[in-house]
Design an enzyme around this catalytic site. Structure first.
Site, PDB file in Angstrom:
ATOM      1  N   THR A  70       0.812  -1.222   0.000  1.00 17.31           N
ATOM      2  CA  THR A  70       0.000   0.000   0.000  1.00 17.31           C
ATOM      3  C   THR A  70       0.846   1.273   0.000  1.00 17.31           C
ATOM      4  O   THR A  70       1.895   1.340   0.631  1.00 17.31           O
ATOM      5  CB  THR A  70      -0.908  -0.003   1.260  1.00 17.31           C
ATOM      6  OG1 THR A  70      -1.638  -1.222   1.284  1.00 17.31           O
ATOM      7  CG2 THR A  70      -1.864   1.166   1.283  1.00 17.31           C
TER       8      THR A  70
ATOM      9  N   THR B 231       2.159  -2.871   8.443  1.00 22.23           N
ATOM     10  CA  THR B 231       2.242  -3.580   9.723  1.00 22.23           C
ATOM     11  C   THR B 231       3.707  -3.938   9.965  1.00 22.23           C
ATOM     12  O   THR B 231       4.355  -4.529   9.100  1.00 22.23           O
ATOM     13  CB  THR B 231       1.344  -4.847   9.671  1.00 22.23           C
ATOM     14  OG1 THR B 231       0.015  -4.432   9.357  1.00 22.23           O
ATOM     15  CG2 THR B 231       1.353  -5.590  11.000  1.00 22.23           C
TER      16      THR B 231
ATOM     17  N   ILE C  26     -25.118  -5.536  24.372  1.00 23.68           N
ATOM     18  CA  ILE C  26     -25.529  -6.406  25.486  1.00 23.68           C
ATOM     19  C   ILE C  26     -24.905  -5.920  26.800  1.00 23.68           C
ATOM     20  O   ILE C  26     -25.486  -6.073  27.869  1.00 23.68           O
ATOM     21  CB  ILE C  26     -25.169  -7.879  25.157  1.00 23.68           C
ATOM     22  CG1 ILE C  26     -26.097  -8.391  24.048  1.00 23.68           C
ATOM     23  CG2 ILE C  26     -25.246  -8.779  26.405  1.00 23.68           C
ATOM     24  CD1 ILE C  26     -25.782  -9.768  23.512  1.00 23.68           C
TER      25      ILE C  26
ATOM     26  N   GLY D 202     -24.577  -2.831  27.526  1.00 20.16           N
ATOM     27  CA  GLY D 202     -25.139  -1.520  27.864  1.00 20.16           C
ATOM     28  C   GLY D 202     -24.020  -0.512  28.095  1.00 20.16           C
ATOM     29  O   GLY D 202     -23.019  -0.502  27.365  1.00 20.16           O
ATOM     30  N   GLY D 203     -24.162   0.308  29.123  1.00 23.56           N
ATOM     31  CA  GLY D 203     -23.159   1.343  29.424  1.00 23.56           C
ATOM     32  C   GLY D 203     -21.789   0.752  29.711  1.00 23.56           C
ATOM     33  O   GLY D 203     -20.751   1.373  29.422  1.00 23.56           O
TER      34      GLY D 203
ATOM     35  N   GLU E 108      -6.161  -5.898   3.904  1.00 24.11           N
ATOM     36  CA  GLU E 108      -6.009  -6.976   2.902  1.00 24.11           C
ATOM     37  C   GLU E 108      -7.197  -7.015   1.934  1.00 24.11           C
ATOM     38  O   GLU E 108      -7.675  -8.076   1.531  1.00 24.11           O
ATOM     39  CB  GLU E 108      -5.768  -8.333   3.572  1.00 24.11           C
ATOM     40  CG  GLU E 108      -4.423  -8.336   4.293  1.00 24.11           C
ATOM     41  CD  GLU E 108      -3.904  -9.710   4.659  1.00 24.11           C
ATOM     42  OE1 GLU E 108      -4.164 -10.672   3.931  1.00 24.11           O
ATOM     43  OE2 GLU E 108      -3.212  -9.785   5.686  1.00 24.11           O
TER      44      GLU E 108
ATOM     45  N   THR F 275     -10.673  -4.269   1.081  1.00 25.47           N
ATOM     46  CA  THR F 275     -11.917  -3.876   1.747  1.00 25.47           C
ATOM     47  C   THR F 275     -13.053  -4.835   1.358  1.00 25.47           C
ATOM     48  O   THR F 275     -12.921  -5.615   0.399  1.00 25.47           O
ATOM     49  CB  THR F 275     -12.327  -2.447   1.323  1.00 25.47           C
ATOM     50  OG1 THR F 275     -12.552  -2.475  -0.100  1.00 25.47           O
ATOM     51  CG2 THR F 275     -11.244  -1.418   1.643  1.00 25.47           C
TER      52      THR F 275
ATOM     53  N   GLU G  28     -15.654  -4.031  -0.157  1.00 26.22           N
ATOM     54  CA  GLU G  28     -16.065  -3.710  -1.535  1.00 26.22           C
ATOM     55  C   GLU G  28     -15.149  -4.448  -2.527  1.00 26.22           C
ATOM     56  O   GLU G  28     -15.618  -4.983  -3.541  1.00 26.22           O
ATOM     57  CB  GLU G  28     -15.993  -2.195  -1.777  1.00 26.22           C
ATOM     58  CG  GLU G  28     -17.040  -1.368  -1.034  1.00 26.22           C
ATOM     59  CD  GLU G  28     -16.740  -1.176   0.468  1.00 26.22           C
ATOM     60  OE1 GLU G  28     -15.615  -1.495   0.906  1.00 26.22           O
ATOM     61  OE2 GLU G  28     -17.630  -0.723   1.195  1.00 26.22           O
TER      62      GLU G  28
HETATM   63  C1  FAD Z   1      -3.994  -1.217  10.564  1.00 26.65           C
HETATM   64  C2  FAD Z   1      -3.672  -1.400   9.121  1.00 26.65           C
HETATM   65  C3  FAD Z   1      -2.670  -2.303   8.756  1.00 26.65           C
HETATM   66  C4  FAD Z   1      -2.318  -2.454   7.421  1.00 26.65           C
HETATM   67  N1  FAD Z   1      -1.276  -3.277   7.081  1.00 26.65           N
HETATM   68  C5  FAD Z   1      -0.833  -3.277   5.801  1.00 26.65           C
HETATM   69  C6  FAD Z   1       0.370  -3.974   5.460  1.00 26.65           C
HETATM   70  O1  FAD Z   1       1.004  -4.621   6.297  1.00 26.65           O
HETATM   71  N2  FAD Z   1       0.816  -3.912   4.184  1.00 26.65           N
HETATM   72  C7  FAD Z   1       0.158  -3.217   3.218  1.00 26.65           C
HETATM   73  O2  FAD Z   1       0.618  -3.209   2.084  1.00 26.65           O
HETATM   74  N3  FAD Z   1      -0.993  -2.551   3.507  1.00 26.65           N
HETATM   75  C8  FAD Z   1      -1.501  -2.554   4.772  1.00 26.65           C
HETATM   76  N4  FAD Z   1      -2.636  -1.859   5.088  1.00 26.65           N
HETATM   77  C9  FAD Z   1      -3.336  -1.123   4.041  1.00 26.65           C
HETATM   78  C10 FAD Z   1      -4.703  -1.714   3.670  1.00 26.65           C
HETATM   79  O3  FAD Z   1      -4.547  -2.898   2.952  1.00 26.65           O
HETATM   80  C11 FAD Z   1      -5.450  -0.618   2.882  1.00 26.65           C
HETATM   81  O4  FAD Z   1      -5.811   0.374   3.814  1.00 26.65           O
HETATM   82  C12 FAD Z   1      -6.670  -1.161   2.167  1.00 26.65           C
HETATM   83  O5  FAD Z   1      -6.296  -2.006   1.113  1.00 26.65           O
HETATM   84  C13 FAD Z   1      -7.556  -0.041   1.609  1.00 26.65           C
HETATM   85  O6  FAD Z   1      -6.826   0.922   0.925  1.00 26.65           O
HETATM   86  P1  FAD Z   1      -7.038   2.493   1.269  1.00 26.65           P
HETATM   87  O7  FAD Z   1      -6.931   2.614   2.727  1.00 26.65           O
HETATM   88  O8  FAD Z   1      -6.129   3.292   0.434  1.00 26.65           O
HETATM   89  O9  FAD Z   1      -8.545   2.778   0.859  1.00 26.65           O
HETATM   90  P2  FAD Z   1      -9.087   3.189  -0.603  1.00 26.65           P
HETATM   91  O10 FAD Z   1      -8.606   2.225  -1.614  1.00 26.65           O
HETATM   92  O11 FAD Z   1      -8.830   4.628  -0.826  1.00 26.65           O
HETATM   93  O12 FAD Z   1     -10.650   2.961  -0.414  1.00 26.65           O
HETATM   94  C14 FAD Z   1     -11.528   3.944   0.147  1.00 26.65           C
HETATM   95  C15 FAD Z   1     -12.953   3.423  -0.019  1.00 26.65           C
HETATM   96  O13 FAD Z   1     -13.276   3.319  -1.426  1.00 26.65           O
HETATM   97  C16 FAD Z   1     -13.693   2.000  -1.720  1.00 26.65           C
HETATM   98  N5  FAD Z   1     -13.254   1.617  -3.070  1.00 26.65           N
HETATM   99  C17 FAD Z   1     -12.024   1.748  -3.615  1.00 26.65           C
HETATM  100  N6  FAD Z   1     -11.996   1.246  -4.853  1.00 26.65           N
HETATM  101  C18 FAD Z   1     -13.252   0.762  -5.098  1.00 26.65           C
HETATM  102  C19 FAD Z   1     -13.875   0.103  -6.200  1.00 26.65           C
HETATM  103  N7  FAD Z   1     -13.203  -0.213  -7.338  1.00 26.65           N
HETATM  104  N8  FAD Z   1     -15.171  -0.240  -6.107  1.00 26.65           N
HETATM  105  C20 FAD Z   1     -15.867   0.032  -4.968  1.00 26.65           C
HETATM  106  N9  FAD Z   1     -15.346   0.649  -3.891  1.00 26.65           N
HETATM  107  C21 FAD Z   1     -14.043   0.994  -3.955  1.00 26.65           C
HETATM  108  C22 FAD Z   1     -13.046   1.133  -0.650  1.00 26.65           C
HETATM  109  O14 FAD Z   1     -13.698  -0.130  -0.522  1.00 26.65           O
HETATM  110  C23 FAD Z   1     -13.155   2.024   0.572  1.00 26.65           C
HETATM  111  O15 FAD Z   1     -14.452   1.896   1.110  1.00 26.65           O
HETATM  112  C24 FAD Z   1      -3.025  -1.715   6.424  1.00 26.65           C
HETATM  113  C25 FAD Z   1      -4.041  -0.834   6.788  1.00 26.65           C
HETATM  114  C26 FAD Z   1      -4.350  -0.653   8.114  1.00 26.65           C
HETATM  115  C27 FAD Z   1      -5.412   0.351   8.472  1.00 26.65           C
END
Ligand code: FAD
Length: 380
Positions: free
Chosen positions: A126, A158, A337, A339-340, A363, A365, A367
């Site tokens: 990412t 991570t 379940i 509550g507060g 890994e 979303t 979507e």
């Molecule tokens: C705690 C944490 C640990 C992580 N660890 C790692 C790691 O070790 N290595 C690594 O490489 N990454 C890691 N990530 C990144 C993670 O995989 C990404 O955050 C995730 O893939 C989503 O990318 P984004 O945050 O840029 O969201 P975006 O891609 O910007 O998405 C924003 C929104 O738009 C929606 N969206 C985007 N494209 C489409 C589409 N074509 N159709 C419909 N909806 C869409 C998404 O579903 C989401 O709701 C980590 C993230 C977090 C928060």
């Protein structure tokens, strides 16, 4: 078809559960509040075989199956989802990528240290401008006479600041699109590689999430992982399996939240009786127990296919999508379940509620899982 775990699997579950209860449960809130990954847990995790769950014994791995892997991740997540996330990223992303696509020399060089828990593995796909659309990445690897030079940055990684070994995915030939992307393995401390911002997160706070910056970072030719131009395709294969881990993490978290809710419902009295006597509460418990079982079966089916070397892109995406969504519901109902008391830090409900949201995002979303499943259904 046999839905029963083997005797060995029952034993494995019991030993990981015992470990999580004894070594993790007492510290969960302290790690969460300090946003600190407990490095002293690594040798203990390694002694149980949890730092190299599915890797070959010749490299010091535990040689367990994908179904066994799910059991381990589930049991850790039942107690502390953040530690489970770290173990899953270490095993299922970094170490797995090296085991699947590394040369014999690369496996011998990196796997023993990773599976012994001497170093944590990180995996960088990412970027700030490339999340779901990971192929839109900017980080580049340019051929140098005796190796490669990396430039760019990866975010949300991570173990980005505490990982000892990192797999980095970078563009090697921009003109070729996703076929111009390759993977590399880089060791912490390599000049030109540094940790950037550490994220201050809603949940999963004991698991380090940081930016990693590459500025003229020179690495050897023998640090390219897999064939040139195959990095993105290999990444999708790593993610197919990695998603089974996130599905298992979701099942474990949901199980932990459900058990906390069940316990509380039996103890808490209102209107002269335990709240478990009210049908509104019973239905929540029944629905969650049913959804958790369904998610577990989807997850084990994807793992079963992996164990047989069969394609499971669709099944792992279905397991990840369903398990993460039902885990959100289980954590929500757990707070309700309580509550507060679900809103304060004296009970585990609020932490499950904060941790769970990552599971519908990381890994891929929800979507994106639906997109993967639909592509498989439509043969696109
Ligand atoms: C705690 C944490 C640990 C992580 N660890 C790692 C790691 O070790 N290595 C690594 O490489 N990454 C890691 N990530 C990144 C993670 O995989 C990404 O955050 C995730 O893939 C989503 O990318 P984004 O945050 O840029 O969201 P975006 O891609 O910007 O998405 C924003 C929104 O738009 C929606 N969206 C985007 N494209 C489409 C589409 N074509 N159709 C419909 N909806 C869409 C998404 O579903 C989401 O709701 C980590 C993230 C977090 C928060």
């Amino acid at each position: 078809m046999d839905f029963r775990p083997s005797e060995e699997q029952e034993l494995l579950r019991a030993s990981v559960r015992e470990f999580a209860e004894a070594e993790m449960r007492p510290h969960v809130m302290e790690w969460d509040e300090s946003q600190h990954f407990p490095m002293d847990l690594l040798p203990k995790l390694a002694a149980l075989g949890l730092m190299g769950i599915q890797f070959a014994e010749e490299y010091g791995g535990s040689g367990m199956s994908a179904v066994d892997y799910c059991i381990c991740i589930e049991e850790l997540a039942r107690v502390c989802p953040a530690i489970s996330l770290s173990v899953a990223a270490h095993n299922g992303l970094c170490t797995s990528h090296i085991a699947m696509f590394g040369t014999d020399d690369q496996r011998t060089r990196y796997l023993p240290r990773l599976v012994r828990g001497e170093v944590l593995g990180a995996w960088g796909l990412t970027e700030s401008g490339a999340g779901s659309d990971a192929a839109g990445m900017k980080t580049s690897a340019v051929r140098d006479r005796d190796g490669w030079v990396l430039n760019g940055s990866k975010n949300f990684i991570t173990h980005g600041s505490i990982g000892g070994v990192m797999v980095v995915i970078a563009v090697t030939d921009r003109a070729k699109g996703h076929r111009g992307i390759s993977a590399f393995v880089v060791e912490h401390g390599t000049p030109g590689m540094s940790a950037g911002k550490k994220e201050n997160k809603l949940g999963m706070r004991a698991s380090d999430t940081s930016e990693v910056i590459f500025q003229d970072c020179r690495i050897g030719a023998d640090q390219r992982l897999g064939d040139e131009g195959q990095g993105f395709i290999n990444t999708l294969q790593v993610l197919d399996a990695g998603r089974i881990g996130i599905a298992a993490l979701s099942v474990g978290l949901a199980q932990g939240a459900y058990e906390a809710a069940l316990r509380y419902a039996r103890e808490r009295r209102q209107f002269g009786q335990p709240i478990a006597g009210f049908q509104a509460i019973q239905w929540k418990l029944a629905d969650n127990a049913t959804r958790i079982e369904a998610a577990r079966l989807l997850t084990y089916r994807a793992a079963y296919l992996k164990d047989r070397g069969l394609r499971m892109t669709r099944e792992s995406a279905m397991a990840k999508l369903f398990a993460s969504e039902i885990a959100v519901k289980a954590a929500d109902d757990c707070v309700q379940i309580h509550g507060g008391y679900g809103f304060v830090k004296d009970y585990p409900a609020e932490k499950y509620f904060r941790d769970v949201k990552l599971l519908t995002i990381g890994e891929g979303t929800s979507e994106i899982q639906r997109l993967v499943i639909a592509r498989q259904l439509l043969n696109q």
